[in-house]
Design an enzyme around this catalytic site. Structure first.
Site, short mmCIF file in Angstrom:
data_model
loop_
_atom_site.label_atom_id
_atom_site.label_comp_id
_atom_site.label_asym_id
_atom_site.label_seq_id
_atom_site.Cartn_x
_atom_site.Cartn_y
_atom_site.Cartn_z
N HIS A 258 0.83 -1.20 0.00
CA HIS A 258 0.00 0.00 0.00
C HIS A 258 0.87 1.25 0.00
O HIS A 258 0.67 2.16 -0.82
CB HIS A 258 -0.90 -0.02 1.24
CG HIS A 258 -1.81 1.16 1.37
ND1 HIS A 258 -3.13 1.14 0.98
CD2 HIS A 258 -1.58 2.42 1.84
CE1 HIS A 258 -3.67 2.32 1.22
NE2 HIS A 258 -2.75 3.12 1.75
N GLU A 259 1.82 1.32 0.92
CA GLU A 259 2.67 2.51 1.00
C GLU A 259 3.60 2.63 -0.20
O GLU A 259 3.95 3.75 -0.62
CB GLU A 259 3.47 2.51 2.30
CG GLU A 259 2.63 2.51 3.57
CD GLU A 259 1.59 3.61 3.63
OE1 GLU A 259 1.79 4.67 2.99
OE2 GLU A 259 0.56 3.41 4.30
N HIS A 262 1.80 4.64 -2.78
CA HIS A 262 1.98 6.08 -2.55
C HIS A 262 3.37 6.54 -2.98
O HIS A 262 3.53 7.56 -3.66
CB HIS A 262 1.81 6.39 -1.05
CG HIS A 262 0.41 6.39 -0.56
ND1 HIS A 262 -0.57 7.22 -1.08
CD2 HIS A 262 -0.18 5.69 0.45
CE1 HIS A 262 -1.71 7.01 -0.43
NE2 HIS A 262 -1.50 6.10 0.50
#
Length: 493
Positions: A258-259, A262
């Site tokens: 997920h990160e 980003h």
């Protein structure tokens, strides 16, 4: 003359952007490495940095340069830079410098008090400072709204040109279909979970490998541990954090993926935009579209789950599951739980809708911060059907309100909606995607996202980025269709 004015403005802005990165690094340090006893001093440091940044953002010369460039013929890149600078200048000038510094100071202290209260499951210890944060943010929101809707003014910080009314309509479309699917899924037998021994060191090593698989550039980044995983920075310094749970390795692996979504957005922006207003993600909704599509549509797909299954067997040995299909079901397991960041795709947006309604009530003055825990527990039991046993599983689980991020939560669901649209278009353009993902090859998919979304940074407005990438205006339909098809297949509905 125009070129001189533009150069002076952009040179000044470059220094402002650089200082903002330094302030961001202070926040990163606070979450990862700062000694606990430094909290009060860090609050003063953050306030000092915010005072410097606020002074630069409201510097009268910026207004003079902008006025001097009014009506000039500019190329699209220069025009976009000016659009962002004008927006920042206008918004900053509405907020008194003293208020901006006080918000920075109080939220820095509040974050430490939140972490301590969370560890002790003691909402009452956090409530007084939360009340301070809410009061300060309401004051700031009123200044920004200038007679308009205060919550919309807060939301505009994270998703420009979005309104609470639009979100209400979107959530109204999503809620009944998600609730119906949740009810149908939970009526079925629960898939088997992974079991075994998952040492922290091995989890972190595999999560770093997964970060590389998804294209994270370690020459311009690093991975650390934090209570609440996050991504920080842009350009040549983009850092991420993850966390580990000895009983649940997916917490680490999917937090990392997920990160990385980003971080790859920030790393994928055109290098020419570095330290300019275009050198960061254009909005939190678009940002979240990248993290969610990396984590869910790619990382939790049947094809990639097969690859991860093999990786976990190599690292951990027997994990209690003996087939890729059973592992795919385990990766996407829907179960009764309390934590937003660990929620499956069926229930995640229901968590967001709860927070959206509660924070709007606090901003409107209809819910006193001291009453948040009771309101949260009542709403959670109504929406999910079971009671919250302690504050760390309820209103203290997220860091956002402690640091004043009112208006941020709904961008998570907006990002899911955007991700649904992007996934639909990506699948259409890459028909052989599953064969690649099954081999742990994400390059074509992440390259598509980099070209269609990431490289543009702040060049376009948020909805324009998604519409151009997908060839259609964004809406909730593709996301809901994808979720219903996926989980109907897994649970045999």
């Amino acid at each position: 003359m125009i070129n001189d004015t533009l150069s002076a403005l952009l040179d000044f802005q470059k220094e402002t952007e650089a200082l903002a990165q330094v302030a961001g690094r202070l926040s990163w340090d606070q979450e990862t490495m700062m000694p606990r006893g430094a909290a009060m001093q860090r609050g003063e440091e953050m306030a000092a940095m915010e005072s410097v940044l606020h002074a630069r953002r409201t510097d009268p010369r910026v207004g003079e340069w902008l006025s001097g460039l009014e009506g000039s013929e500019l190329d699209p890149v220069a025009a976009a830079k000016l659009r962002h600078i004008r927006r920042s200048f206008d918004r900053a000038n509405k907020v008194p410098a003293k208020l901006a510094a006080e918000i920075a100071r109080v939220t820095s202290v509040s974050q430490g008090k939140w972490a301590a209260a969370r560890a002790q499951d003691d909402f009452a210890a956090f409530a007084p400072v939360l009340a301070q944060v809410v009061a300060l943010k309401r004051e700031e929101g009123a200044a920004l709204a200038d007679g308009g809707d205060v919550y919309d003014a807060m939301l505009d910080d994270y998703e420009p040109e979005m309104t609470a009314a639009e979100l209400d309509a979107m959530f109204g479309e999503m809620r009944p279909r998600l609730r119906a699917l949740r009810e149908a899924v939970l009526a079925q037998p629960e898939p088997k979970a992974v079991t075994g021994s998952f040492p922290e060191e091995a989890q972190l090593a595999l999560s770093a490998k997964l970060a590389g698989v998804f294209g994270y550039d370690f020459e311009r980044g690093r991975i650390d541990k934090a209570v609440h995983p996050f991504s920080s920075g842009s350009g040549s310094d983009v850092r991420i954090t993850t966390r580990t749970n000895p009983a649940d390795p997916f917490n680490c692996f999917y937090s990392t993926i997920h990160e990385v979504g980003h971080a790859c957005y920030e790393q994928g922006i055109d290098p020419d935009y570095a330290l300019t207003p275009l050198g960061q993600g254009v909005s939190m909704g678009v940002h979240e579209s990248q993290s969610r599509i990396y984590e869910n549509q790619l990382g939790r797909s049947r094809a990639f789950a097969g690859f991860l299954f093999e990786q976990m067997q190599e690292v951990f040995g027997d994990i209690g599951i003996d087939s890729p299909e059973a592992f795919y079901a385990a990766v996407n397991r829907v179960q009764k739980d309390f934590i937003r960041t660990e929620a499956d795709e069926v229930q995640y947006n229901l968590h967001i809708m709860l927070r959206f309604d509660l924070e709007r009530a606090m901003v409107a003055g209809d819910l006193a911060p001291a009453e948040l825990e009771g309101a949260w527990n009542e709403r959670f039991e109504k929406d999910f059907g079971y009671a919250v046993p302690r504050a760390s599983l309820g209103c203290l689980q997220d860091v956002h309100w402690s640091v004043g991020l009112f208006g941020y939560f709904p961008t998570y669901s907006l990002g899911n909606v955007y991700a649904g649209c992007l996934h639909e278009a990506l699948r259409s353009d890459i028909p052989g995607l599953d064969d690649q993902l099954a081999r742990g090859e994400t390059g074509q998919a992440t390259g598509w996202l980099r070209e269609r979304v990431q490289r543009h940074g702040g060049l376009m407005k948020p909805r324009e980025v998604i519409a151009r990438a997908c060839g259609r205006e964004p809406g909730a339909g593709p996301l809901l269709d994808y979720i219903e098809a996926k989980f109907s297949g897994i649970y045999g509905l």
